[in-house]
Design a protein around this motif. Structure first.
Motif, PDB file in Angstrom:
ATOM      1  N   SER A 141     -73.984 -16.868  29.669  1.00 52.72           N
ATOM      2  CA  SER A 141     -73.131 -16.283  28.624  1.00 52.72           C
ATOM      3  C   SER A 141     -72.301 -15.168  29.225  1.00 52.72           C
ATOM      4  CB  SER A 141     -73.998 -15.704  27.501  1.00 52.72           C
ATOM      5  OG  SER A 141     -74.992 -14.843  28.061  1.00 52.72           O
ATOM      6  N   THR A 170     -81.567  -6.303  21.059  1.00 51.81           N
ATOM      7  CA  THR A 170     -80.805  -7.539  21.204  1.00 51.81           C
ATOM      8  C   THR A 170     -81.592  -8.578  22.007  1.00 51.81           C
ATOM      9  OG1 THR A 170     -78.653  -8.436  21.866  1.00 51.81           O
ATOM     10  CG2 THR A 170     -79.640  -6.808  23.338  1.00 51.81           C
ATOM     11  N   LEU A 229     -70.975 -10.270  17.377  1.00 51.14           N
ATOM     12  CA  LEU A 229     -72.115  -9.358  17.245  1.00 51.14           C
ATOM     13  C   LEU A 229     -71.654  -7.912  17.093  1.00 51.14           C
ATOM     14  CD1 LEU A 229     -73.976 -10.915  20.291  1.00 51.14           C
ATOM     15  CD2 LEU A 229     -74.743 -11.165  17.924  1.00 51.14           C
ATOM     16  N   THR A 230     -72.583  -7.063  16.635  1.00 50.44           N
ATOM     17  CA  THR A 230     -72.336  -5.621  16.639  1.00 50.44           C
ATOM     18  C   THR A 230     -71.997  -5.186  18.068  1.00 50.44           C
ATOM     19  OG1 THR A 230     -74.182  -5.439  15.088  1.00 50.44           O
ATOM     20  CG2 THR A 230     -73.331  -3.384  16.016  1.00 50.44           C
ATOM     21  N   TYR A 231     -70.986  -4.340  18.220  1.00 50.10           N
ATOM     22  CA  TYR A 231     -70.654  -3.801  19.538  1.00 50.10           C
ATOM     23  C   TYR A 231     -71.512  -2.570  19.794  1.00 50.10           C
ATOM     24  CZ  TYR A 231     -67.914  -1.203  23.041  1.00 50.10           C
ATOM     25  OH  TYR A 231     -67.520  -0.490  24.149  1.00 50.10           O
TER      26      TYR A 231
HETATM   27  N1  LIG Z   1     -73.881  -6.426  21.349  1.00 49.67           N
HETATM   28  C1  LIG Z   1     -73.572  -5.977  22.587  1.00 49.67           C
HETATM   29  N2  LIG Z   1     -72.845  -4.857  22.740  1.00 49.67           N
HETATM   30  C2  LIG Z   1     -72.545  -4.384  23.968  1.00 49.67           C
HETATM   31  N3  LIG Z   1     -72.940  -4.982  25.127  1.00 49.67           N
HETATM   32  C3  LIG Z   1     -73.664  -6.111  25.018  1.00 49.67           C
HETATM   33  C4  LIG Z   1     -74.017  -6.668  23.767  1.00 49.67           C
HETATM   34  N4  LIG Z   1     -74.756  -7.797  23.981  1.00 49.67           N
HETATM   35  C5  LIG Z   1     -74.857  -7.934  25.321  1.00 49.67           C
HETATM   36  N5  LIG Z   1     -74.210  -6.939  25.943  1.00 49.67           N
HETATM   37  C6  LIG Z   1     -74.104  -6.760  27.387  1.00 49.67           C
HETATM   38  O1  LIG Z   1     -73.807  -8.023  27.976  1.00 49.67           O
HETATM   39  C7  LIG Z   1     -74.802  -8.365  28.944  1.00 49.67           C
HETATM   40  C8  LIG Z   1     -75.082  -9.853  28.812  1.00 49.67           C
HETATM   41  O2  LIG Z   1     -75.764 -10.044  27.599  1.00 49.67           O
HETATM   42  P1  LIG Z   1     -76.276 -11.502  27.198  1.00 49.67           P
HETATM   43  O3  LIG Z   1     -77.062 -11.367  25.947  1.00 49.67           O
HETATM   44  O4  LIG Z   1     -75.149 -12.443  27.229  1.00 49.67           O
HETATM   45  O5  LIG Z   1     -77.183 -11.959  28.395  1.00 49.67           O
HETATM   46  P2  LIG Z   1     -78.622 -11.357  28.742  1.00 49.67           P
HETATM   47  O6  LIG Z   1     -79.495 -11.579  27.584  1.00 49.67           O
HETATM   48  O7  LIG Z   1     -78.448  -9.977  29.241  1.00 49.67           O
HETATM   49  O8  LIG Z   1     -79.023 -12.266  29.965  1.00 49.67           O
HETATM   50  P3  LIG Z   1     -79.972 -13.526  29.846  1.00 49.67           P
HETATM   51  O9  LIG Z   1     -79.224 -14.504  28.986  1.00 49.67           O
HETATM   52  O10 LIG Z   1     -80.126 -13.943  31.239  1.00 49.67           O
HETATM   53  O11 LIG Z   1     -81.246 -13.030  29.190  1.00 49.67           O
HETATM   54  C9  LIG Z   1     -76.013  -7.521  28.634  1.00 49.67           C
HETATM   55  O12 LIG Z   1     -76.674  -7.189  29.830  1.00 49.67           O
HETATM   56  C10 LIG Z   1     -75.447  -6.301  27.935  1.00 49.67           C
HETATM   57  O13 LIG Z   1     -75.251  -5.264  28.872  1.00 49.67           O
END
Ligand SMILES: Nc1ncnc2c1ncn2[C@@H]1O[C@H](COP(=O)(O)OP(=O)(O)OP(=O)(O)O)[C@@H](O)[C@H]1O
Ligand SMILES: O=C(O)[C@@H]1CCC(=O)N(CCc2ccc(Cl)cc2)[C@H]1c1ccccc1Cl
Length: 317
Positions: free
Chosen positions: A40, A170, A107-109
């Protein structure tokens, strides 16, 4: 009935246009990349109609299918749907949409990023900060577990901060929606297709995975209490309790409860960590509590805390 009253009745019947309208990528101006996951990419995005900022998680369908992660994606969406918007301590899912190549989660930022980054930046937290954020995580877990959901991958990377420095938990791809008996056996019969793992693999992240998830492939709400103990330890000391040069060595330390407290570790925090990092899940502080984690709330570390109003977060330092 006057025209005014008719309008009042109609306005109550039709959902607000903003909420109900279907979305697509063209409703947003995509900005910087906030981060990348295994399959992602998360972007900062602005709704072109309202100028509101969101984090949009974009997943490539071909990659999800190749990695056999469809169940993982559907579970994250289902958990976010169940969580809704009633508890402030979780990232909220506003909309989802798709195109032929991608899935989109609006999603919420979380404007102030990850807890892990703040711990690394300060070296470690003051006891006031560690206390406050542990309390917010306790309230979050009360809500999550009350919904029959176990996170199973709680760690400082998955605890984000909103623009007022409150937590936003999250990453629910590893979560499990518990069966009525409150535990969940991850054996071959019950594993979802997408989760089917070799017996010796685990769900979660090595340093924070609980002993029962390693030895019996089982998880319950108490698995998240173990992770809470690990996160409290890391906020107070700046280090993870179970460290090693390989996952195997880390697992050995977890199963043998092999960790120590550095000099100067706050004694009240130490006492709570010791009561959460217990091998037997049901013997962890709070594990047998109902609806609220009364045993944790009553711990010495929180003696001056008002659980009904934690107040503003202390400045992280
Ligand atoms: N709602 C959000 N607001 C701000 N930053 C976010 C948010 N969600 C994710 N991120 C940032 O994006 C990165 C990637 O998140 P994502 O959920 O896509 O993958 P992950 O869960 O970190 O990795 P994996 O899928 O391998 O567990 C995170 O490490 C985080 O720093
Ligand atoms: O559950 C839902 O809300 C819908 C239901 C209809 C639908 O087709 N999808 C996408 C399902 C899906 C999941 C994974 C891949 Cl690789 C492809 C399609 C779901 C979906 C759409 C957009 C974003 C996420 C999801 Cl899970």
């Amino acid at each position: 009935m006057s025209m005014r009253n008719v309008n009042q009745v109609i306005s109550k019947m039709t959902p607000p246009v903003e909420e109900a309208r279907r979305r697509s990528a063209s409703d947003y101006r995509f900005g910087k990349v906030l981060g990348e996951g295994s399959f992602s990419t998360v972007y900062l995005a602005k709704d072109i109609h309202t100028s509101k900022e969101y984090a949009i998680k974009v997943l490539e369908k071909a990659h999800i299918i190749r990695e056999k992660k469809t169940e993982y994606v559907m579970r994250e969406k289902e958990v976010l749907r169940i969580l809704g918007s009633s508890c402030p301590y979780f990232v909220r899912l506003y909309w989802t949409f798709q195109d032929p190549e991608h899935l989109y989660f609006v999603l919420t930022y979380a404007k102030n990023g990850e807890l892990l980054k703040q711990i690394d930046k300060c070296g470690c937290f003051t006891i006031d900060c560690a206390r406050y954020y542990t309390a917010e995580m306790v309230l979050a877990l009360e809500y999550l577990h009350g919904k029959g959901i176990v996170h199973r991958d709680l760690k400082p990377e998955n605890v984000l901060f909103d623009d007022n420095w409150h937590i936003l938990i999250t990453d629910f791809g590893s979560a499990k929606i518990l069966k009525t008996d409150n535990t969940e056996k991850c054996d071959n019969d019950t594993l979802d297709k997408g989760d089917r793992k070799r017996r010796n693999s685990f769900v979660g992240t090595a340093q924070f995975v609980s002993p029962e998830m390693l030895s019996e492939s089982s998880s319950s709400h108490a698995s998240d209490l173990w992770a809470l103990g690990c996160i409290l330890y890391q906020m107070v000391s700046g280090m993870m309790p179970f460290r090693g040069r390989s996952e195997f060595l880390i697992f050995q330390k977890i199963l043998n409860l092999e960790y120590e407290y550095p000099e100067g570790f706050d004694p009240q925090a130490k006492d709570l960590v010791q009561k959460l990092l217990v091998i037997a899940p049901n013997e962890r502080l709070g594990a047998m509590d109902q609806t609220t984690y009364t045993s944790i709330r009553q711990h010495e570390l929180f003696k001056d805390l008002n659980w009904d109003d934690l107040g503003p977060p202390p400045k992280i330092s």
